[in-house]
Design a protein around this motif. Structure first.
Motif, PDB file in Angstrom:
ATOM      1  N   ILE A  12    -138.223  26.226 -69.530  1.00  9.97           N
ATOM      2  CA  ILE A  12    -137.337  25.821 -70.745  1.00  9.97           C
ATOM      3  C   ILE A  12    -136.062  25.157 -70.052  1.00  9.97           C
ATOM      4  CG2 ILE A  12    -136.224  26.114 -72.580  1.00  9.97           C
ATOM      5  CD1 ILE A  12    -138.555  28.452 -72.863  1.00  9.97           C
ATOM      6  N   LEU A  13    -135.701  23.808 -70.197  1.00  8.74           N
ATOM      7  CA  LEU A  13    -134.536  23.538 -69.515  1.00  8.74           C
ATOM      8  C   LEU A  13    -133.758  22.799 -70.854  1.00  8.74           C
ATOM      9  CD1 LEU A  13    -135.942  21.488 -66.507  1.00  8.74           C
ATOM     10  CD2 LEU A  13    -134.827  23.520 -66.425  1.00  8.74           C
ATOM     11  N   THR A  14    -132.471  23.323 -71.058  1.00  8.89           N
ATOM     12  CA  THR A  14    -131.641  23.091 -72.031  1.00  8.89           C
ATOM     13  C   THR A  14    -130.459  21.980 -71.525  1.00  8.89           C
ATOM     14  OG1 THR A  14    -130.110  24.808 -71.687  1.00  8.89           O
ATOM     15  CG2 THR A  14    -131.803  25.392 -73.076  1.00  8.89           C
ATOM     16  N   MET A  15    -129.828  21.400 -72.308  1.00  5.79           N
ATOM     17  CA  MET A  15    -128.899  20.375 -71.810  1.00  5.79           C
ATOM     18  C   MET A  15    -127.507  20.979 -71.846  1.00  5.79           C
ATOM     19  SD  MET A  15    -130.327  17.479 -71.392  1.00  5.79           S
ATOM     20  CE  MET A  15    -132.019  18.132 -71.085  1.00  5.79           C
ATOM     21  N   THR A  16    -127.274  22.256 -72.416  1.00  5.45           N
ATOM     22  CA  THR A  16    -126.119  22.696 -72.347  1.00  5.45           C
ATOM     23  C   THR A  16    -126.214  24.314 -72.151  1.00  5.45           C
ATOM     24  OG1 THR A  16    -125.645  23.294 -74.815  1.00  5.45           O
ATOM     25  CG2 THR A  16    -124.924  21.031 -73.785  1.00  5.45           C
ATOM     26  N   MET A  17    -125.092  24.935 -71.732  1.00  2.00           N
ATOM     27  CA  MET A  17    -125.035  26.588 -71.714  1.00  2.00           C
ATOM     28  C   MET A  17    -125.216  27.011 -73.117  1.00  2.00           C
ATOM     29  SD  MET A  17    -125.036  27.347 -68.646  1.00  2.00           S
ATOM     30  CE  MET A  17    -124.270  29.031 -67.967  1.00  2.00           C
ATOM     31  N   GLN A  18    -124.528  26.277 -74.118  1.00  2.00           N
ATOM     32  CA  GLN A  18    -124.574  26.801 -75.433  1.00  2.00           C
ATOM     33  C   GLN A  18    -126.014  26.823 -75.981  1.00  2.00           C
ATOM     34  OE1 GLN A  18    -121.737  27.650 -77.142  1.00  2.00           O
ATOM     35  NE2 GLN A  18    -123.047  28.623 -78.371  1.00  2.00           N
ATOM     36  N   HIS A  19    -126.642  25.678 -75.674  1.00  2.00           N
ATOM     37  CA  HIS A  19    -127.801  25.747 -76.203  1.00  2.00           C
ATOM     38  C   HIS A  19    -128.855  26.791 -75.545  1.00  2.00           C
ATOM     39  CE1 HIS A  19    -127.445  20.993 -76.134  1.00  2.00           C
ATOM     40  NE2 HIS A  19    -127.329  21.542 -77.469  1.00  2.00           N
ATOM     41  N   LYS A  20    -128.564  27.015 -74.165  1.00  2.67           N
ATOM     42  CA  LYS A  20    -129.241  28.098 -73.558  1.00  2.67           C
ATOM     43  C   LYS A  20    -129.184  29.458 -74.056  1.00  2.67           C
ATOM     44  CE  LYS A  20    -129.557  30.327 -68.996  1.00  2.67           C
ATOM     45  NZ  LYS A  20    -129.441  30.005 -67.474  1.00  2.67           N
ATOM     46  N   GLN A  21    -127.881  29.619 -74.403  1.00  3.89           N
ATOM     47  CA  GLN A  21    -127.494  30.985 -74.842  1.00  3.89           C
ATOM     48  C   GLN A  21    -128.033  31.044 -76.259  1.00  3.89           C
ATOM     49  OE1 GLN A  21    -123.415  31.246 -74.391  1.00  3.89           O
ATOM     50  NE2 GLN A  21    -123.012  33.154 -75.723  1.00  3.89           N
ATOM     51  N   THR A  22    -127.971  30.146 -77.209  1.00  4.28           N
ATOM     52  CA  THR A  22    -128.578  30.184 -78.640  1.00  4.28           C
ATOM     53  C   THR A  22    -130.248  30.509 -78.483  1.00  4.28           C
ATOM     54  OG1 THR A  22    -127.144  28.474 -79.358  1.00  4.28           O
ATOM     55  CG2 THR A  22    -129.083  28.804 -80.587  1.00  4.28           C
ATOM     56  N   VAL A  23    -130.837  29.792 -77.437  1.00  6.17           N
ATOM     57  CA  VAL A  23    -132.348  29.956 -77.226  1.00  6.17           C
ATOM     58  C   VAL A  23    -132.651  31.489 -76.830  1.00  6.17           C
ATOM     59  CG1 VAL A  23    -134.390  29.432 -75.979  1.00  6.17           C
ATOM     60  CG2 VAL A  23    -132.833  27.846 -76.956  1.00  6.17           C
ATOM     61  N   THR A  24    -131.798  31.999 -75.843  1.00  5.94           N
ATOM     62  CA  THR A  24    -132.185  33.376 -75.361  1.00  5.94           C
ATOM     63  C   THR A  24    -131.756  34.176 -75.940  1.00  5.94           C
ATOM     64  OG1 THR A  24    -130.267  33.056 -73.827  1.00  5.94           O
ATOM     65  CG2 THR A  24    -132.366  32.390 -72.829  1.00  5.94           C
ATOM     66  N   MET A  25    -130.767  34.188 -76.804  1.00  3.25           N
ATOM     67  CA  MET A  25    -130.089  35.423 -77.894  1.00  3.25           C
ATOM     68  C   MET A  25    -131.444  35.595 -78.895  1.00  3.25           C
ATOM     69  SD  MET A  25    -127.227  36.896 -77.400  1.00  3.25           S
ATOM     70  CE  MET A  25    -125.638  36.401 -76.541  1.00  3.25           C
ATOM     71  N   GLN A  26    -131.854  34.311 -79.456  1.00  5.78           N
ATOM     72  CA  GLN A  26    -132.897  33.983 -80.550  1.00  5.78           C
ATOM     73  C   GLN A  26    -134.195  34.577 -79.996  1.00  5.78           C
ATOM     74  OE1 GLN A  26    -132.293  30.548 -82.573  1.00  5.78           O
ATOM     75  NE2 GLN A  26    -133.898  31.143 -84.351  1.00  5.78           N
ATOM     76  N   TYR A  27    -134.471  34.333 -78.717  1.00  5.74           N
ATOM     77  CA  TYR A  27    -136.051  34.699 -78.160  1.00  5.74           C
ATOM     78  C   TYR A  27    -135.744  35.115 -76.846  1.00  5.74           C
ATOM     79  CZ  TYR A  27    -137.099  30.809 -81.616  1.00  5.74           C
ATOM     80  OH  TYR A  27    -137.183  30.203 -82.755  1.00  5.74           O
ATOM     81  N   PRO A  28    -135.490  36.581 -76.892  1.00  7.07           N
ATOM     82  CA  PRO A  28    -135.049  37.114 -75.554  1.00  7.07           C
ATOM     83  C   PRO A  28    -136.492  37.094 -74.651  1.00  7.07           C
ATOM     84  CG  PRO A  28    -134.712  38.773 -77.439  1.00  7.07           C
ATOM     85  CD  PRO A  28    -135.303  37.461 -78.138  1.00  7.07           C
ATOM     86  N   GLN A  29    -137.615  37.121 -75.209  1.00  3.72           N
ATOM     87  CA  GLN A  29    -138.524  36.736 -74.266  1.00  3.72           C
ATOM     88  C   GLN A  29    -138.831  35.617 -73.152  1.00  3.72           C
ATOM     89  OE1 GLN A  29    -138.503  36.424 -77.463  1.00  3.72           O
ATOM     90  NE2 GLN A  29    -140.435  34.749 -78.002  1.00  3.72           N
ATOM     91  N   VAL A  30    -137.858  34.834 -73.700  1.00  8.57           N
ATOM     92  CA  VAL A  30    -138.036  33.669 -72.524  1.00  8.57           C
ATOM     93  C   VAL A  30    -136.815  33.407 -71.779  1.00  8.57           C
ATOM     94  CG1 VAL A  30    -139.084  32.252 -74.498  1.00  8.57           C
ATOM     95  CG2 VAL A  30    -136.941  31.845 -74.485  1.00  8.57           C
ATOM     96  N   HIS A  31    -135.897  34.452 -71.697  1.00  6.00           N
ATOM     97  CA  HIS A  31    -134.876  34.693 -70.858  1.00  6.00           C
ATOM     98  C   HIS A  31    -135.164  34.039 -69.506  1.00  6.00           C
ATOM     99  CE1 HIS A  31    -131.111  36.343 -71.233  1.00  6.00           C
ATOM    100  NE2 HIS A  31    -131.387  37.073 -72.099  1.00  6.00           N
ATOM    101  N   ASP A  32    -136.194  34.642 -68.645  1.00  5.16           N
ATOM    102  CA  ASP A  32    -136.578  34.389 -67.365  1.00  5.16           C
ATOM    103  C   ASP A  32    -137.119  33.055 -66.962  1.00  5.16           C
ATOM    104  OD1 ASP A  32    -135.877  36.889 -66.874  1.00  5.16           O
ATOM    105  OD2 ASP A  32    -137.789  37.831 -66.978  1.00  5.16           O
TER     106      ASP A  32
END
Length: 200
Positions: free
Chosen positions: A76-96
């Protein structure tokens, strides 16, 4: 073979551009989505025009990030750190398997990012613990004070990171979209190189 998912805000500019470029240059399975996307919007005119200069036609319909899409993706590749933070906070299982596009292709800052991921997880675990242990009378202020140390550590690590964001051309002129396309093109090439190396 890797399934790659690009994520931006509305899924009409950056992530469809990245998706179109990667599809054009490789045989990877590619999709894109947006954190605040609606279903079925076309790519923005600026994105369509910029891709046309590279002889790439885009047939795109926007879609929101979903658990199903995240499960489908190997990367999963996001365009910004903010996007990444949002995704991983909401879906912790995709952190890695979640990175920004720049971060995944530029290895410097990697160890800082690993530390930062751990700090995020610690902060969330602590927050959940506090909420579970104490009744809801705990004020926001007390909670913040309790988590201050972890938050400071996150701020410090974030300050050390290189800029991993690809800025949003939305609302910009043709030159802005062209600039985004050129930047994206460079990182998509690096991405293909990185993925080819990890597959070998």
């Amino acid at each position: 073979m890797k399934n790659v998912l690009f994520i931006c805000t509305g899924n009409t500019c950056r992530s469809p551009m990245a998706e179109a470029l990667l599809k054009h240059k490789s045989n990877f399975e590619v999709k894109s989505a947006g954190i605040f996307a609606s279903n079925g919007s076309p790519a923005s005119q600026g994105t369509i025009d910029a891709l046309q200069t590279a002889n790439i036609k885009v047939e795109h319909q926007s879609q929101p990030v979903s658990e199903q899409l995240l499960d489908w993706a190997d990367l999963i590749l996001t365009m910004t750190m903010q996007h990444k933070q949002t995704v991983t906070m909401q879906y912790p299982q995709v952190h890695d398997k979640t990175y920004t596009l720049k971060e995944y292709t530029l290895l410097d800052g990697q160890s800082t990012w690993e530390q930062l991921k751990k700090a995020y997880v610690r902060l969330e675990e602590k927050r959940a613990l506090v909420v579970a242990e104490k009744d809801q009378n705990q004020s926001e202020q007390q909670l913040r004070a309790f988590l201050r140390e972890d938050q400071d550590e996150i701020d410090r690590l974030e300050a050390e990171l290189p800029n991993f964001d690809i800025s949003d051309p939305y609302g910009g002129d043709a030159a802005t979209y062209q600039q985004t396309l050129e930047e994206m093109d460079k990182y998509v090439d690096l991405l293909i190189e990185t993925l080819d190396n990890t597959d070998n």
